[in-house]
Design an enzyme around this catalytic site. Sequence first.
Site, PDB file in Angstrom:
ATOM      1  CB  SER A   6      29.747  43.800  29.591  1.00 25.63           C
ATOM      2  OG  SER A   6      29.346  44.389  30.723  1.00 25.63           O
ATOM      3  CB  ILE A   7      33.332  47.524  30.014  1.00 27.82           C
ATOM      4  CG1 ILE A   7      34.672  48.072  30.474  1.00 27.82           C
ATOM      5  CG2 ILE A   7      32.105  48.356  29.530  1.00 27.82           C
ATOM      6  CD1 ILE A   7      35.232  49.245  29.588  1.00 27.82           C
ATOM      7  CE  LYS A   8      27.565  49.771  30.814  1.00 26.26           C
ATOM      8  NZ  LYS A   8      27.280  50.986  30.871  1.00 26.26           N
ATOM      9  CG  ASP A   9      31.457  42.133  34.844  1.00 29.34           C
ATOM     10  OD1 ASP A   9      30.150  42.227  34.579  1.00 29.34           O
ATOM     11  OD2 ASP A   9      32.038  40.940  34.306  1.00 29.34           O
ATOM     12  CB  ALA A  12      29.040  45.715  38.949  1.00 27.95           C
TER      13      ALA A  12
END
Length: 190
Positions: A6-9, A12
């Site tokens: 996901s783009i959340k990597d 993070a």
Amino acid sequence: QNPGGSIKDRMAVSMIEAAERSGALQPGDTIVEATAGNTGIGLALVAAVKGYRLILVIPDKMSSEKIAHARALGAEIRLTRSDVAPGHPAYYQDMAARISRETEHCYHINQFGNAANPLAHEITTGPEVWQQMHHKLDAVVCGIGSGGTLTGLSRFLSRVQPEIEMILADPQGSSLAEYVRTGRHVPSTS
């Protein structure tokens, strides 16, 4: 090509590395975060690679597959209730803040108020979208969690194409949809 799927990597990595650069996060420290989605998997991936202990506070509505994925990457999971509002001791964001205060050598990521969250999308995602679309964009439709993706994309894209339309897509019944329905002010966190 985000390794956690996901783009959340991106956020993070950005948030953890910003904390390392500032000295707020030291080798061997514990990271704590409240998450109801892919941010936890991204943080678990980065924490595992960098050797940090990670505690994720997750509302009980999160899918069992995402919980299992985060656990497989080494995250410790603290499940909490999803039927409580901010200010309640069991509210996931309040619980994460409390755990971080009560845990020695601990850093609370706080994706909802962490400037490195939208910055990740301003310096990586935005330029990539702009380049891949050959500098021809009329609008971007974006879902929302913490607001970091939409904020970062907006910052970059409004500089390169000021007339671009940024559209927030959020499902009926979400907490943000309630703000829109009632006309209440949406608090800025990013």
